[in-house]
Design an enzyme around this catalytic site. Sequence first.
Site, PDB file in Angstrom:
ATOM      1  CB  SER A 317      -0.956  -0.050   1.197  1.00 40.41           C
ATOM      2  OG  SER A 317      -1.986   0.897   1.054  1.00 40.41           O
ATOM      3  CE  LYS A 321       0.315   5.346  -2.132  1.00 37.08           C
ATOM      4  NZ  LYS A 321      -0.510   4.852  -3.213  1.00 37.08           N
ATOM      5  CD1 TRP A 406      -7.798   3.389  -2.470  1.00 33.69           C
ATOM      6  CD2 TRP A 406      -9.574   4.450  -3.294  1.00 33.69           C
ATOM      7  NE1 TRP A 406      -7.670   4.722  -2.158  1.00 33.69           N
ATOM      8  CE2 TRP A 406      -8.756   5.399  -2.660  1.00 33.69           C
ATOM      9  CE3 TRP A 406     -10.765   4.875  -3.888  1.00 33.69           C
ATOM     10  CZ2 TRP A 406      -9.072   6.748  -2.592  1.00 33.69           C
ATOM     11  CZ3 TRP A 406     -11.095   6.223  -3.824  1.00 33.69           C
ATOM     12  CH2 TRP A 406     -10.244   7.149  -3.196  1.00 33.69           C
ATOM     13  CG  HIS A 457      -5.355  -2.695   0.117  1.00 37.45           C
ATOM     14  ND1 HIS A 457      -4.969  -2.120  -1.059  1.00 37.45           N
ATOM     15  CD2 HIS A 457      -4.639  -2.074   1.085  1.00 37.45           C
ATOM     16  CE1 HIS A 457      -4.070  -1.174  -0.821  1.00 37.45           C
ATOM     17  NE2 HIS A 457      -3.849  -1.138   0.477  1.00 37.45           N
TER      18      HIS A 457
END
Length: 933
Positions: A317, A321, A406, A457
């Site tokens: 998540s 990044k 998402w 997720h």
Amino acid sequence: MLFTRRARALSANVSNWQPWLAGGMSLFLLAGLALEVGSAQTTQPTTSGAESTRSGLPPPADDPNRPPGIKQNPTRPNSWSDAQGRAYQRSGVGSWTNYDESKANPYPIPDALRLKNGQIVNDAKTWWTKRRPEILNDFLTEMYGRIPQDTPSVKWEVTATDTSAAGGLAIMKKVVGHIDNSRYPKANPSINITLYTPSNAAGAVPIIVVVVAGPGGYGAPRTGAPTTDPPPSPGSAMYQLLAIGWGYATVEVGPIQNDYGGGLSSGIIGLMAAGQPRKSDDWGVLCAWAWGLSRAMDYFETDNSIDARRVGIEGHSRYGKAALLAAALDQRFAIVFASCAGEGGSKLSRRNYGQTLDNIASSYWMAVNFKKYAGHWNDLPVDAHELIALVAPRPIFITGGTLDPWSDPRGEFLAAVGAGPVYRLLGKKDLGITEMPAPDVSLISGELAYRYHAGAHTDTIDWPIFLQFAQRYLHAPRAMAPASAGNPAYPAVVRDETPQQQEARLKWFREARFGLFIHWGVYAVPAGSWHGKSISAEWIMNAAKIPVADYKALAKQFTASKYDPTAWAAMAKDAGVKYVVITAKHHEGFALFDSAYSDWNAVKASGAKRDLIQPLADAVRAQGLKFGCYYSQSQDWVNPGGGEGNTPPWDEQQKKGSFDEYLSNIALPQVREIIDKFHPDILWWDTEYHMTPERARPFFDLVCSYPNMLINSRLGGGVLGDFRTSEQHIPAAGSGRALEVNMTINNSWGYRSDDLNWKSSQRLIRNLSDIASKGANYLLNVGPNAEGEIPAPEVERLQAMGKWLATNGEAIYATEAGPFVPSPAWGRATQKSKPDGGTTLYVHVSNWPTDQTLLLPGVKSAALSGRMLVDGAAVSSTSTPDGLLVTLPNTAPDPDVSVFQLEFAGPIQIEPPPATQPAAGARIGTRNAAPTP
């Protein structure tokens, strides 16, 4: 319910990408949903109340552009969801979340291989010297912000250690990097590392660094000491890494820079700016985290337990990044796992789907400059495919989930596709396709890899696939040889060859899987007893402190009168072993061959009066088996100078001569005799006491002149050898490095008349199954008596093993480690990769299910066919959410281990097990974490 989505092919011109039709988007669970606007102190734009008025936008509830049918979260004004559970937000510029694929691709992506002057990049030099610097500059200036030139120094402190962590599997170390804050004492950032390395590591190991929150991170207290969370549970990523011989480290990014807008006056950003507001291209939080991860890499380069050339990085998540950005900025990270990294990470910013650029444009994660691209996506000079390309040519594994719209898994896939031309330019393999794969299809054949998992997720279910991918690139440790009693760790010494050349030499050994060890010497005469006391077998001279003269007198009773090397070799062949290793000289110093360098040998000193090695070597090779010789190089209790070992001398005779004289005048010449006379396929060293690099080097140089001969890991002096040995212990899992587990049938290596603790043939067969499932070899020992007879119980058990292997040998020989870690309660598994790309899975069942059904936990691949090895009876299987459910016959066809095989079209795709291993037949569900973008 999941619906199959069919993607149209991407055209060669990126600007002509066409939208895909989304048939029935899966439910997106909102429990625990964490969106960037969750904190009142965030710099994320919100559009409720007075802020909506200031922005000129109507309140979200009155917005005519609000998607129909969505409902507002009562506790979060700007959090909405539809009937399918998908999350919606309105951005600061008024755009709403979109899940319509027909609106998802409004803009072309930049050409990663076109310079700003329009020139096409056609060679690697232009990429490295011109195009890559252009892209990197754009990311730092316009998106993530620039790292200051004069960042402070970091002083490292080990604050805690645990040498028996993870149930004794690991050595744990907590390390804190104290960042010099003298320029602005109000800010006190730090870098907190927790490191686990395997306790049985044969040197420095690869590690995977996992980015975690820590104090100040998302969902954690904003200040505080390093976290004291309990260590990961069995089945977690840490245990999976330890099982293959790798290390696991976490780096807490919250203490580096707090994960909320108000934290910019503290942390490393606040320290560098002395608490003042940021300038337009100053670094954001993601870049600050990447800086801290690079400093952690500085530490890893100083830790001798870590192979710093093989450090990978993983993040999920928002931490995905950070991991991706850190690897783009720091090429020391050898491999990357970016899980569900989404917008600002691995997802195309020009994609209007799920979380978008507009949602994070004003985020403290990014540079202030980035805000201007809200609503102007096509003006951004770079995109996520170019961030991925900055990692090239290093391997990268990108994932997304079916229940995580998402994060836009398709946008992540398209970014990976877009990075493909750079990987190809640098001589690496891209994804190989341009259409979105079906769920749980893993594209891992090249350096650029992608997986679209069936689930939410989470990164949990992708770890086994990542490790399967990563093991092709992060190989066996090479930096330090292991420490042991009497020996410190020395710099590793290896042959001057490539890994491919070593693997070519190891090919027969890896395929063999089963060998016979023979311990035979003068110790067979006392047979475990001295002066009426039961003491020891092969160590009896040392344990009973027998004087040298008394012990040498025993050799006359070592007659080998019933020694039949042809029968021994035939027995080995019938047992199913593929190689035989015999003690040419054990610690007693007695050579079973005629030596010109010591009269303490079978020809000159024993009742046998003949060479006992050559006839066995000839007989073994006549059976088509490989032959090896064991040699005790650093312990010799009889020959002058050889008794320094691990115990003080007990006889004045042992004090004559020095250890170096012994090595030069006896040990090294005898090893040369063994090689010249018997041409062993394996030279098996034992004990490395006092073997410094200088003492080991002549032995190593000698064996290197025989390129096809293998050696084990016990020479000493830093010599790693071709394979590692594990004595009387089956490891929890393999490590990728060639491994041999050497074990006894009773409790003794040499002949001992009163040791009747024979292991059952069932136990030995199950040991063989267990060891093969770890990708290792089983070297099983026998101890003949002084007349040359192998005890009948040992022969009987070897015959039983041979009978079992006659039916089930294909599940042992030339197999690879099984895919299940930890091992299931029902038994073990091995597998073979086939030339056509398929896989054969061999399932070894020792605990037969009472309901005739057996679950292969987490297996997502469907089997093409199945059969029992014993009789060829068909075995059926069904895919379930918990794994592959196999229907078996009513009763076990073999009371020891029953084996069936399943055929698969490709590599077996498998999810990780839960934290605790269930009982046989128990159902295993998928664990999905709540999303934290």
